[in-house]
Design a protein around this motif. Sequence first.
Motif, PDB file in Angstrom:
ATOM      1  N   LYS A 165       9.097 -11.329 -67.805  1.00  0.00           N
ATOM      2  CA  LYS A 165       9.866 -10.632 -67.435  1.00  0.00           C
ATOM      3  C   LYS A 165      11.310 -11.519 -66.968  1.00  0.00           C
ATOM      4  O   LYS A 165      11.239 -12.589 -67.036  1.00  0.00           O
ATOM      5  N   GLU A 193      14.088 -12.503 -64.401  1.00  0.00           N
ATOM      6  CA  GLU A 193      13.992 -12.672 -63.040  1.00  0.00           C
ATOM      7  C   GLU A 193      15.330 -13.092 -62.528  1.00  0.00           C
ATOM      8  O   GLU A 193      16.063 -13.901 -63.424  1.00  0.00           O
ATOM      9  N   LYS A 194      15.936 -12.765 -61.388  1.00  0.00           N
ATOM     10  CA  LYS A 194      17.005 -13.324 -60.923  1.00  0.00           C
ATOM     11  C   LYS A 194      16.715 -14.403 -60.098  1.00  0.00           C
ATOM     12  O   LYS A 194      16.000 -14.308 -58.992  1.00  0.00           O
ATOM     13  N   LYS A 208      19.921 -14.706 -64.196  1.00  0.00           N
ATOM     14  CA  LYS A 208      18.735 -14.351 -64.827  1.00  0.00           C
ATOM     15  C   LYS A 208      17.926 -15.258 -65.641  1.00  0.00           C
ATOM     16  O   LYS A 208      18.889 -15.828 -66.625  1.00  0.00           O
ATOM     17  N   PHE A 214       8.132 -13.671 -56.485  1.00  0.00           N
ATOM     18  CA  PHE A 214       9.028 -12.653 -56.775  1.00  0.00           C
ATOM     19  C   PHE A 214       8.713 -11.230 -56.163  1.00  0.00           C
ATOM     20  O   PHE A 214       7.386 -10.976 -56.488  1.00  0.00           O
ATOM     21  N   ASN A 242       8.991  -8.188 -57.298  1.00  0.00           N
ATOM     22  CA  ASN A 242       8.372  -7.258 -58.330  1.00  0.00           C
ATOM     23  C   ASN A 242       7.050  -7.522 -58.679  1.00  0.00           C
ATOM     24  O   ASN A 242       6.380  -6.858 -59.365  1.00  0.00           O
TER      25      ASN A 242
END
Length: 201
Positions: free
Chosen positions: A149, A151-152, A157, A190, A192
């Motif tokens: 994925k 991710e920031k 990013k 994270f 999410n």
Amino acid sequence: MAKKFITMFALASLAMSMTVPVGSIQPKTVQAAQITKSKYGFDKQFKFPKIWRGKWYSNNNFTPNPMNIHTSAINLPLTNEYIKVIKVGMVKGTKKYPWEMSSAWQEKNQNVLAKYLRASSKKLRGSKWIVLSPVQEKTTKNGNAFTVKTEKIAGKKYKVLFQSNPEDGLVTNQFFKTKSLTDKYSAYEFKNMKYSKVNPR
């Protein structure tokens, strides 16, 4: 051997499968569109997406080496052993998959089978995961699931490779493309993703 890959997170996988009802996740396994036959039931090479390929770093105790992902193979982070990844079909001359063959057949061919992992796909917690598991086992519960994925991190990013139990999708480890990011964020959670508390990173 591929079995070593399974032992990396065996205790964590066992504990998680005992605490999270599998039925509540309802993973969907994606089958190959066509099945071909070969001597060992190898259908075709599995190809990892291009963004997955290369070295990934983790500070987990079970990953002393980078996870090196090739086009159709990986180097196991525990042993650095090179293992090919395939899609599974039926064994030539039979109407059986490798896990349906006799124990005598599996024992006879164990040295060959151990050099491969089979790839399948599951949807867990809203994301598609690639599951790597033993060729000779129908179940994927002794394998490991992976997804990448974006991710920031600190306003930028980055790609992150997540590893989870294939039964529940709870993250057991995460990999980064650089050692510096790994050192800073290996234990970061994270928002999410859902994390396992059994096998802290």
